[in-house]
Design a protein around this motif. Structure first.
Motif: not given
Length: 375
Positions: A331-341
């Protein structure tokens, strides 16, 4: 891939070759001549990979993950009196350095930049012009989003405005695959880990340091186990670690260094990783997935993608179904937008990236997510 094994498309830990695993099957005493030869080889070879001379630089391996070595640099190199660190931050790993400073009672300034782009060089120049720092820290490849930072440009600014400051580059996810001229960039301390681009097994990290700068820090460490000068002096005097070394992991790392050479060194590994990344990004673009980071700031180490707007897309289901097919993403480490890596380093090859894309297409079909995605 053996039955039940999975491919790791992550920032670490990473997949390693069978021969690197097999290197760990030998038991060596930590004080044996054979193991001390392994330590000598690793320390010398890492200077070669860094492109620096043992006349001016040294390599200090430290037990533990890369974070242990990062904290060792901070606790050892920031003066106890009047020490002040500038932390250049555009992601989680820069934030972690700031947290270390807080715990260690080190005065700091954190200069934040957006996580979807490289550090703001003009902002850094202004800060260096108007402040005096004893230490500056930066992440080379910030894998929070996969952003590259121009550590060479930053190094030149440090030497212009704060010439006596120690410059520390966290090259955890770049060293061994992304060229960096430590001398031209005025880097005093660089840290990386065994299980990143050199593709060893996890268990130790290492600091490449200017020897004269390091020796000036004697007696400054706020920790016993993370005292970088003491570790260096013990290695120099005895070719042994102060405390139990990860013998099996270091045997694996020696083999990993030999395999790095066989692939053509840093440039050879960079070639494979770039090809992996090109296949991934082009394939995901065809599917309609959007990158979080613009091309000019994007590394060829790991890529962050935005969640699609399709209501049928659920990352937990997406990730689990990929894992069932032997493909592991993060999963992403972003908080303000949903992301994956999705990473493309470690023991991965172009055919692995193509297989991953095939599995992504299959999983999206199973979830009812039509590809290519609509805007």
């Amino acid at each position: 891939m053996a039955s039940g094994e999975k491919k790791l498309f992550t920032p670490g830990p990473l997949g390693v070759s069978l021969t690197i695993r097999q290197a760990m099957l030998s038991d060596l005493g930590s004080r044996s001549d054979e193991f001390m030869d392994v330590i000598r080889f690793i320390r010398s070879k890492l200077l070669d990979v860094a492109g620096v001379s043992s006349d001016s630089y040294t390599c200090v391996p430290m037990q533990g993950s890369g974070t242990f070595a990062v904290e060792a640099v901070i606790t050892t190199t920031v003066p106890r009196k009047s020490g002040k660190m500038l932390v250049l931050e555009n992601g989680s790993y820069g934030k972690r350095i700031g947290q270390m400073c807080d715990i260690l009672g080190i005065d700091k300034v954190v200069l934040h930049s957006a996580e979807d782009r490289g550090l703001d060089i003009a902002k850094i120049e202004e800060c260096l012009q108007n402040n005096v720092f004893t230490n500056v820290a930066v992440i080379h490849c910030e894998t929070t989003a996969g952003v590259m930072n121009d550590v060479t440009a930053i190094g030149k600014l440090i030497r212009k405005y704060n010439p006596d400051a120690s410059y520390f580059v966290d090259a955890m996810s770049s060293f061994g695959a992304i060229p960096l001229d430590m001398t031209d960039s005025s880097v005093d301390y660089l840290v990386s880990s065994a299980n990143k681009c050199i593709e060893g097994a996890p268990g130790f990290a290492y600091v490449i340091a200017k020897t004269d700068k390091l020796l000036q820090c004697k007696g400054q460490s706020r920790s016993v186990s993370l005292d970088l000068v003491d570790q260096y002096e013990t290695l120099e005097a005895t070719c042994q670690f102060r405390y139990t070394p990860p013998t099996h992991v270091m045997l694996a790392f020696k083999q990993a260094l030999l395999e790095l050479d066989a692939e053509g060194g840093v440039m050879g590994r960079a070639k494979r990783y770039k090809e992996n990344n090109d296949i991934l990004r082009n394939g995901m673009k065809k599917f309609g997935f959007q990158q979080f980071v613009k091309d000019k700031d994007q590394s060829y180490i790991i890529t962050t993608f935005l969640y699609p707007s399709n209501s049928k897309f659920d990352f937990q289901e997406f990730s689990a179904k990929l894992s069932d097919k032997g493909q592991v993403i993060y999963p992403g480490k972003k908080t303000e937008v949903d992301t994956f890596r999705i990473g493309n380093i470690g023991h991965l090859f172009p055919e692995d990236m193509k297989k991953l894309l095939q599995c992504i297409e299959e999983v999206c079909t199973e979830m009812g997510v039509t590809l290519p995605l609509s805007d």
